[in-house]
Write a protein that holds these residues in place. Structure first.
Motif, PDB file in Angstrom:
ATOM      1  N   ARG A  96     -20.229 -37.890  13.004  1.00 31.04           N
ATOM      2  CA  ARG A  96     -20.356 -36.436  13.113  1.00 31.04           C
ATOM      3  C   ARG A  96     -19.122 -35.840  12.445  1.00 31.04           C
ATOM      4  O   ARG A  96     -18.002 -36.182  12.783  1.00 31.04           O
ATOM      5  CB  ARG A  96     -20.440 -35.983  14.560  1.00 31.04           C
ATOM      6  N   LEU A  97     -19.386 -34.942  11.486  1.00 27.11           N
ATOM      7  CA  LEU A  97     -18.317 -34.258  10.774  1.00 27.11           C
ATOM      8  C   LEU A  97     -18.117 -32.871  11.360  1.00 27.11           C
ATOM      9  O   LEU A  97     -19.075 -32.228  11.798  1.00 27.11           O
ATOM     10  CB  LEU A  97     -18.636 -34.177   9.285  1.00 27.11           C
ATOM     11  N   ARG A  98     -16.880 -32.432  11.367  1.00 27.66           N
ATOM     12  CA  ARG A  98     -16.516 -31.157  11.992  1.00 27.66           C
ATOM     13  C   ARG A  98     -17.363 -29.992  11.481  1.00 27.66           C
ATOM     14  O   ARG A  98     -17.859 -29.202  12.261  1.00 27.66           O
ATOM     15  CB  ARG A  98     -15.034 -30.888  11.733  1.00 27.66           C
ATOM     16  N   LYS A  99     -17.575 -29.888  10.184  1.00 27.48           N
ATOM     17  CA  LYS A  99     -18.278 -28.729   9.625  1.00 27.48           C
ATOM     18  C   LYS A  99     -19.757 -28.957   9.378  1.00 27.48           C
ATOM     19  O   LYS A  99     -20.564 -28.074   9.582  1.00 27.48           O
ATOM     20  CB  LYS A  99     -17.606 -28.276   8.331  1.00 27.48           C
ATOM     21  N   SER A 100     -20.124 -30.150   8.937  1.00 32.41           N
ATOM     22  CA  SER A 100     -21.516 -30.356   8.518  1.00 32.41           C
ATOM     23  C   SER A 100     -22.383 -31.091   9.530  1.00 32.41           C
ATOM     24  O   SER A 100     -23.573 -31.246   9.309  1.00 32.41           O
ATOM     25  CB  SER A 100     -21.551 -31.079   7.171  1.00 32.41           C
ATOM     26  N   GLY A 101     -21.815 -31.552  10.627  1.00 31.06           N
ATOM     27  CA  GLY A 101     -22.622 -32.189  11.660  1.00 31.06           C
ATOM     28  C   GLY A 101     -22.850 -33.662  11.427  1.00 31.06           C
ATOM     29  O   GLY A 101     -22.058 -34.343  10.781  1.00 31.06           O
ATOM     30  N   PHE A 138     -17.894 -41.237  15.719  1.00 26.35           N
ATOM     31  CA  PHE A 138     -18.365 -42.311  14.850  1.00 26.35           C
ATOM     32  C   PHE A 138     -18.781 -43.502  15.693  1.00 26.35           C
ATOM     33  O   PHE A 138     -18.326 -43.695  16.816  1.00 26.35           O
ATOM     34  CB  PHE A 138     -17.269 -42.732  13.863  1.00 26.35           C
ATOM     35  N   ARG A 139     -19.684 -44.268  15.107  1.00 28.48           N
ATOM     36  CA  ARG A 139     -20.130 -45.519  15.715  1.00 28.48           C
ATOM     37  C   ARG A 139     -20.629 -46.416  14.594  1.00 28.48           C
ATOM     38  O   ARG A 139     -21.323 -45.960  13.685  1.00 28.48           O
ATOM     39  CB  ARG A 139     -21.259 -45.232  16.719  1.00 28.48           C
TER      40      ARG A 139
END
Length: 136
Positions: free
Chosen positions: A94-99, A71-72
């Motif tokens: 950035r999410l673990r599953k969906s990018g 995250f930023r």
């Protein structure tokens, strides 16, 4: 923790959300303990019309901890009047599953003199990956 008396509104918002999210994602503390360091016990957050109180915010932190990998926060502008801040910023995550996901946030918030979030109203919009991230 920074307060509005010791930093600019834009720096305060960037530091607040970065520190809070860092503690949630990379810390091992109980979510309620993290909340207590950044929010008042009577906190109310309304995001896109959905009202979250202390209990609902704590419950929200558990999936954030599991799913958020990067995250930023990019603060475009922020104005303060006493302990109230209006800010416009973008969350790059950035999410673990969906990018990757990019979210524009318009925030109106009230903080205590100690820098704890008491109330916030947020309007958000997820940006299309093909859409340029323009500040205007």
């Amino acid at each position: 923790m920074h307060t509005l008396e010791t930093s600019t509104p834009a720096r305060f918002i960037a530091d607040f959300f970065t520190s809070f999210t860092e503690a949630v994602v990379h810390g091992s503390e109980d979510p309620a303990d993290i909340m207590a360091r950044f929010h008042t016990r009577d906190v109310v957050q309304i995001t896109d019309g959905v009202r979250l109180d202390w209990d609902r915010l704590v419950a929200h932190l558990r999936p954030v901890r599991r799913n958020l990998t990067e995250f930023r926060f990019e603060v475009h502008e922020a104005l303060a009047n006493g302990n109230r801040i209006a800010a416009r910023f973008t969350i790059h995550a950035r999410l673990r599953k969906s990018g990757p996901v990019t979210t524009r946030v318009h925030l109106f918030a009230e903080f205590t003199p100690e820098g704890l979030l008491r109330r916030s109203e947020q309007l958000t919009r997820t940006l299309d990956p093909a859409e340029p991230d323009q500040e205007g």
